[in-house]
Write an enzyme that holds these catalytic residues in place. Structure first.
Site, PDB file in Angstrom:
ATOM      1  N   ALA A  66       0.861  -1.170   0.000  1.00  0.00           N
ATOM      2  CA  ALA A  66       0.000   0.000   0.000  1.00  0.00           C
ATOM      3  C   ALA A  66       0.904   1.229   0.000  1.00  0.00           C
ATOM      4  O   ALA A  66       2.066   1.154   0.402  1.00  0.00           O
ATOM      5  CB  ALA A  66      -0.891  -0.009   1.238  1.00  0.00           C
ATOM      6  N   GLY A 109       0.739  -4.987   0.922  1.00  0.00           N
ATOM      7  CA  GLY A 109      -0.445  -5.020   0.078  1.00  0.00           C
ATOM      8  C   GLY A 109      -0.190  -5.656  -1.286  1.00  0.00           C
ATOM      9  O   GLY A 109      -1.113  -6.177  -1.905  1.00  0.00           O
ATOM     10  N   GLU A 112      -0.510  -9.267  -0.628  1.00  0.00           N
ATOM     11  CA  GLU A 112      -1.935  -9.504  -0.353  1.00  0.00           C
ATOM     12  C   GLU A 112      -2.770  -9.432  -1.630  1.00  0.00           C
ATOM     13  O   GLU A 112      -3.717 -10.198  -1.799  1.00  0.00           O
ATOM     14  CB  GLU A 112      -2.415  -8.480   0.692  1.00  0.00           C
ATOM     15  CG  GLU A 112      -1.745  -8.706   2.046  1.00  0.00           C
ATOM     16  CD  GLU A 112      -1.920  -7.544   3.003  1.00  0.00           C
ATOM     17  OE1 GLU A 112      -1.442  -6.422   2.679  1.00  0.00           O
ATOM     18  OE2 GLU A 112      -2.538  -7.719   4.062  1.00  0.00           O
ATOM     19  N   GLU A 132       4.784  -5.166   7.107  1.00  0.00           N
ATOM     20  CA  GLU A 132       4.048  -4.132   7.848  1.00  0.00           C
ATOM     21  C   GLU A 132       4.559  -3.949   9.274  1.00  0.00           C
ATOM     22  O   GLU A 132       4.536  -2.842   9.823  1.00  0.00           O
ATOM     23  CB  GLU A 132       2.542  -4.461   7.885  1.00  0.00           C
ATOM     24  CG  GLU A 132       1.827  -4.268   6.547  1.00  0.00           C
ATOM     25  CD  GLU A 132       1.843  -5.508   5.663  1.00  0.00           C
ATOM     26  OE1 GLU A 132       2.657  -6.435   5.917  1.00  0.00           O
ATOM     27  OE2 GLU A 132       1.040  -5.540   4.706  1.00  0.00           O
TER      28      GLU A 132
HETATM   29  N1  CAA Z   1       4.662   3.182  -0.522  1.00  0.00           N
HETATM   30  C1  CAA Z   1       5.082   4.330  -1.052  1.00  0.00           C
HETATM   31  N2  CAA Z   1       6.234   4.451  -1.727  1.00  0.00           N
HETATM   32  C2  CAA Z   1       6.989   3.356  -1.873  1.00  0.00           C
HETATM   33  C3  CAA Z   1       6.622   2.126  -1.343  1.00  0.00           C
HETATM   34  C4  CAA Z   1       5.386   2.052  -0.636  1.00  0.00           C
HETATM   35  N3  CAA Z   1       4.915   0.909  -0.119  1.00  0.00           N
HETATM   36  N4  CAA Z   1       7.580   1.217  -1.620  1.00  0.00           N
HETATM   37  C5  CAA Z   1       8.517   1.873  -2.313  1.00  0.00           C
HETATM   38  N5  CAA Z   1       8.166   3.165  -2.482  1.00  0.00           N
HETATM   39  C6  CAA Z   1       8.916   4.210  -3.184  1.00  0.00           C
HETATM   40  C7  CAA Z   1      10.106   4.674  -2.355  1.00  0.00           C
HETATM   41  O1  CAA Z   1       9.688   5.602  -1.380  1.00  0.00           O
HETATM   42  C8  CAA Z   1      10.986   5.271  -3.425  1.00  0.00           C
HETATM   43  O2  CAA Z   1      10.468   6.544  -3.743  1.00  0.00           O
HETATM   44  P1  CAA Z   1      11.474   7.804  -3.864  1.00  0.00           P
HETATM   45  O3  CAA Z   1      12.332   7.452  -5.043  1.00  0.00           O
HETATM   46  O4  CAA Z   1      10.545   8.939  -4.115  1.00  0.00           O
HETATM   47  O5  CAA Z   1      12.242   7.866  -2.583  1.00  0.00           O
HETATM   48  C9  CAA Z   1      10.736   4.365  -4.641  1.00  0.00           C
HETATM   49  O6  CAA Z   1       9.499   3.707  -4.359  1.00  0.00           O
HETATM   50  C10 CAA Z   1      11.803   3.315  -4.819  1.00  0.00           C
HETATM   51  O7  CAA Z   1      11.949   2.579  -3.598  1.00  0.00           O
HETATM   52  P2  CAA Z   1      13.339   2.413  -2.822  1.00  0.00           P
HETATM   53  O8  CAA Z   1      14.233   3.533  -3.122  1.00  0.00           O
HETATM   54  O9  CAA Z   1      13.012   2.143  -1.385  1.00  0.00           O
HETATM   55  O10 CAA Z   1      13.897   1.091  -3.538  1.00  0.00           O
HETATM   56  P3  CAA Z   1      14.907   0.012  -2.912  1.00  0.00           P
HETATM   57  O11 CAA Z   1      15.300  -0.861  -4.037  1.00  0.00           O
HETATM   58  O12 CAA Z   1      15.952   0.685  -2.112  1.00  0.00           O
HETATM   59  O13 CAA Z   1      14.008  -0.842  -1.875  1.00  0.00           O
HETATM   60  C11 CAA Z   1      12.061  -2.038  -1.136  1.00  0.00           C
HETATM   61  C12 CAA Z   1      12.964  -1.650  -2.329  1.00  0.00           C
HETATM   62  C13 CAA Z   1      12.846  -2.949  -0.188  1.00  0.00           C
HETATM   63  C14 CAA Z   1      10.869  -2.782  -1.724  1.00  0.00           C
HETATM   64  C15 CAA Z   1      11.625  -0.776  -0.402  1.00  0.00           C
HETATM   65  O14 CAA Z   1      11.091   0.147  -1.336  1.00  0.00           O
HETATM   66  C16 CAA Z   1      10.576  -1.009   0.654  1.00  0.00           C
HETATM   67  O15 CAA Z   1      10.874  -1.516   1.720  1.00  0.00           O
HETATM   68  N6  CAA Z   1       9.298  -0.602   0.383  1.00  0.00           N
HETATM   69  C17 CAA Z   1       8.217  -0.660   1.346  1.00  0.00           C
HETATM   70  C18 CAA Z   1       7.742  -2.068   1.552  1.00  0.00           C
HETATM   71  C19 CAA Z   1       6.634  -2.072   2.584  1.00  0.00           C
HETATM   72  O16 CAA Z   1       6.834  -1.730   3.729  1.00  0.00           O
HETATM   73  N7  CAA Z   1       5.419  -2.472   2.182  1.00  0.00           N
HETATM   74  C20 CAA Z   1       4.271  -2.525   3.050  1.00  0.00           C
HETATM   75  C21 CAA Z   1       3.500  -1.246   2.930  1.00  0.00           C
HETATM   76  S1  CAA Z   1       2.188  -1.131   4.135  1.00  0.00           S
HETATM   77  C22 CAA Z   1       0.941  -2.118   3.513  1.00  0.00           C
HETATM   78  O17 CAA Z   1       1.046  -2.664   2.459  1.00  0.00           O
HETATM   79  C23 CAA Z   1      -0.292  -2.213   4.362  1.00  0.00           C
HETATM   80  C24 CAA Z   1      -1.205  -3.312   3.945  1.00  0.00           C
HETATM   81  O18 CAA Z   1      -1.190  -4.395   4.473  1.00  0.00           O
HETATM   82  C25 CAA Z   1      -2.212  -3.078   2.920  1.00  0.00           C
END
Ligand code: CAA
Length: 258
Positions: A66, A109, A112, A132
């Site tokens: 998400a 998400g 999911e 999460e």
């Molecule tokens: N939401 C918003 N933006 C996101 C995102 C997310 N879930 N995941 C990645 N992005 C964005 C980053 O912020 C980044 O944007 P900027 O360039 O503007 O900074 C861009 O995508 C590229 O990501 P990274 O620079 O972080 O890329 P990376 O290769 O270094 O890392 C990753 C990859 C490990 C997947 C890392 O992006 C990450 O950990 N993402 C979040 C994963 C996460 O926590 N997901 C769960 C979200 S909460 C949820 O989903 C609730 C639910 O149950 C419904």
């Protein structure tokens, strides 16, 4: 149109294709993406000339979850008032086979969303997880329920409590993923598989997805009774006659989806 912002949707013969297309955000699922995916999938589902739908992501993610930036400052009242993520439920009511082609990160998400699909095929580079817990929250799009049903309590609990990622091979051996394919071949492979599925009897496919889903939501006795009645109902279809006659006549069936 605006309702489709953030995705690309198209079709090839009887297969509908939906591509999550915000690669610069790793296809993070914001409100627009949810509305667009649900709208596109619903339109495909209502179209009798579509027999399978493929969902995939552009770039190096299926979806990294998400959209954290969209929800970070929400209050409890706002989250409940908009019933955050409830809109995705519509996707689970789609009866046309829905195949997730997981090309990269399927986290939170994103994992999911893949689990809402009927089948998951993964690239060998795919990574799955429910991170999460690292954000101080729990999964909110069905992860605690569908991951547990898919891989069992031991592995689901470990993944959800640690927030670690698992690779495609581990996901396959855990039973989350049907098959693993070389990343370069993923979309072709899944589109070919989808075309093969779409050539089969659509009413039989719809009944099959409904019945397998019912296995998670009913007792064994209820589920088996329901299956038997749906099996009987199949004899009302032209496709049943065609399928069985074609077998006996040693030829390929020509289903009319009637
Ligand atoms: N939401 C918003 N933006 C996101 C995102 C997310 N879930 N995941 C990645 N992005 C964005 C980053 O912020 C980044 O944007 P900027 O360039 O503007 O900074 C861009 O995508 C590229 O990501 P990274 O620079 O972080 O890329 P990376 O290769 O270094 O890392 C990753 C990859 C490990 C997947 C890392 O992006 C990450 O950990 N993402 C979040 C994963 C996460 O926590 N997901 C769960 C979200 S909460 C949820 O989903 C609730 C639910 O149950 C419904």
């Amino acid at each position: 149109g605006a309702a489709f912002a953030g995705i690309v949707a198209g079709r090839r013969d009887r297969v509908g294709l939906i591509i999550l297309d915000r690669p610069q955000a790793l296809n993070a699922l914001n409100r627009q993406a949810m509305d667009a995916v649900v709208a596109a999938a619903t339109l495909f589902d209502l179209d009798e000339t579509i027999g399978a739908i493929v969902l995939t992501g552009a770039g190096r993610a299926f979806a990294a979850g998400a959209d954290i930036k969209e929800m970070a400052e929400l209050s409890y009242a706002e989250a409940t008032a908009r019933d955050l993520f409830a809109g995705w439920d519509a996707l689970t009511r789609i009866r046309t086979p829905l195949i997730a082609a997981v090309n990269g990160f399927a986290l939170g998400g994103g994992c999911e969303l893949a689990m809402m699909c009927d089948v998951i095929i993964a690239a060998d580079t795919a990574k799955f997880g429910q991170p999460e817990i690292n954000l101080g929250v729990v999964p909110g799009m069905g992860g605690t329920q569908r991951l547990t049903r898919a891989v069992g309590k031991a592995k689901a609990m470990e993944l959800i409590l640690t927030g670690r990622m698992m690779d495609a091979r581990e996901a396959e051996s855990a039973g989350l993923v049907a098959r693993v394919v070389a990343a370069a071949e993923l979309l072709d492979d899944v589109l070919t598989m989808a075309a093969g599925i779409a050539a089969k009897s659509l009413p039989a496919l719809q009944a099959a997805t409904e019945l397998v889903d019912a296995a998670f939501d009913s007792t064994l006795t209820e589920g088996v009774a329901r299956e038997r009645r749906v099996f009987h109902a199949g004899f009302a279809l032209d496709d049943q006659k065609e399928g069985m006659r074609a077998f006996i006549e040693k030829r390929e069936p020509r289903f009319t989806h009637r």
